[in-house]
Write an enzyme that holds these catalytic residues in place. Structure first.
Site, PDB file in Angstrom:
ATOM      1  N   LYS A 157     -11.351   1.311  -1.494  1.00 31.11           N
ATOM      2  CA  LYS A 157     -11.361  -0.226  -0.846  1.00 31.11           C
ATOM      3  C   LYS A 157     -12.934  -0.607  -0.396  1.00 31.11           C
ATOM      4  CE  LYS A 157      -9.078  -3.259   2.185  1.00 31.11           C
ATOM      5  NZ  LYS A 157      -8.691  -4.487   1.010  1.00 31.11           N
TER       6      LYS A 157
HETATM    7  N1  PMP Z   1      -5.184  -4.652  -3.711  1.00 31.61           N
HETATM    8  C1  PMP Z   1      -6.340  -5.059  -3.342  1.00 31.61           C
HETATM    9  C2  PMP Z   1      -7.426  -5.312  -4.323  1.00 31.61           C
HETATM   10  C3  PMP Z   1      -6.383  -5.269  -2.083  1.00 31.61           C
HETATM   11  O1  PMP Z   1      -7.600  -5.835  -1.494  1.00 31.61           O
HETATM   12  C4  PMP Z   1      -5.507  -5.169  -1.060  1.00 31.61           C
HETATM   13  C5  PMP Z   1      -5.661  -5.783   0.215  1.00 31.61           C
HETATM   14  N2  PMP Z   1      -6.237  -4.595   1.195  1.00 31.61           N
HETATM   15  C6  PMP Z   1      -4.265  -4.847  -1.557  1.00 31.61           C
HETATM   16  C7  PMP Z   1      -4.177  -4.557  -3.028  1.00 31.61           C
HETATM   17  C8  PMP Z   1      -2.865  -4.369  -0.926  1.00 31.61           C
HETATM   18  O2  PMP Z   1      -3.170  -3.263   0.104  1.00 31.61           O
HETATM   19  P1  PMP Z   1      -2.685  -3.328   1.503  1.00 31.61           P
HETATM   20  O3  PMP Z   1      -1.179  -3.563   1.509  1.00 31.61           O
HETATM   21  O4  PMP Z   1      -3.130  -1.776   1.913  1.00 31.61           O
HETATM   22  O5  PMP Z   1      -3.346  -4.537   2.338  1.00 31.61           O
END
Ligand code: PMP
Length: 304
Positions: A157
């Protein structure tokens, strides 16, 4: 955005308006930053963060991918988040941890720049709107493919990945849609610019496999656990774009978007054109869990 009083920076609680960085902060120029997003919900036992440990574990993995040693442990950061929630006297909020290469040197070698860390939080409603969460959002298949691991690690991320997300978002909005859906370089469905995507076909919940180019979402993982309990079978396999058009139901998952149905893609109405019945069932269970109504899932909550 709605301000709160304090922000945590490198171990200190400082006033919101005093959280400043130097203009030559490395990350501002070269996107040498990783971040997280998590939410805190109000429950009958007071505010509780959702799956904070998993979020900080992913934070550490993202840092390691970029050879950034984050100088705090997940436990240190979790304690600081709880303290920040108490100091800011909020019951529900979105939390944004960030680790970034700070001020020191310019040029692409970041190794001499400090790894600075911050935690900020503020009240933030559903990312794709309350209406979107009830009635679904309209999406465009983006002309911008999702970042590919041969170019940037899509499993981290990292701020750099969000340049790609921003392009997809702008394009979708400019074309009159609410959100983008991004394909990978093989033309198969990857994810939204800030959400994972799932479809329901003949009662089966399907989402792209690890390796299709999506971030391994913690909300996605939670939804798969919930589906297991609800007896909804799920499968991880590649999804070609045209299969989306004929899905029974589609929804996004993400910390910011929570669970948001998709009601239209590129002018095609999906399923019943609103929130599908299984989506609603999963959504209801998800909100019961995050709001502390399901003791069975208390291990996902950290009461402040
Ligand atoms: N994909 C992307 C590109 C994201 O930015 C996010 C948000 N964090 C997610 C998927 C979903 O991840 P999460 O459920 O851990 O927030």
């Amino acid at each position: 955005m709605e301000k709160t009083e304090k922000i945590w920076m490198n171990g200190k609680f400082i006033d919101w308006d005093d959280s400043r960085v130097h203009i030559l902060t490395h990350a501002l120029h070269y996107a040498t930053a990783v971040f997280e997003s998590l939410r805190c919900y109000n429950t009958a036992k007071g505010p509780a963060t959702f799956r904070m440990r998993e979020h900080f574990e992913r934070f550490m993995r993202s840092g390691k991918t970029y050879s950034m040693k984050i100088p705090y442990s997940p436990e240190d950061l979790s304690r600081a988040v709880k303290e920040l929630i108490r100091l800011n006297k909020v019951k529900e909020c979105y939390v944004r941890p960030l680790a970034y290469r700070g001020y020191g040197e310019m040029g692409l070698n970041p190794s001499k720049n400090p790894v600075d860390v911050s935690l900020a939080l503020w009240p933030w409603g559903p990312y794709l709107g309350e209406e979107g969460q009830k009635k679904g959002v309209r999406c465009k298949i983006s002309s911008w493919c999702r970042v590919d691991s041969r170019i940037l690690p899509s499993g981290a991320k990292a701020s750099a990945n969000y340049a790609n997300s921003v392009l997809a978002k702008i394009e979708a909005l400019d074309c009159g849609y609410d959100e983008a859906i991004q394909l990978n370089l093989n033309g198969l469905v990857a994810e939204g610019p800030g959400e994972n995507i799932l479809m329901i076909k003949d009662g089966l919940l399907i989402t792209p496999p690890e390796g299709a180019g999506a971030l391994e979402g913690i909300t996605l993982n939670s939804v798969l656990e919930i589906s297991r309990e609800l007896g909804i079978p799920f499968l991880r396999r590649d999804i070609p774009r045209e299969e989306l058009f004929n899905a029974g139901e589609i929804f996004f998952t993400g910390t910011a978007a929570e669970i948001t149905p998709v009601r239209e893609i590129d002018g095609r109405i999906i399923g019943n054109g609103g929130r599908g019945p299984l989506t609603e069932k999963i959504q209801k269970k998800f909100f019961d869990i995050v709001k502390g109504k399901e003791e069975k899932y208390y291990q996902w909550l950290d009461f402040v």
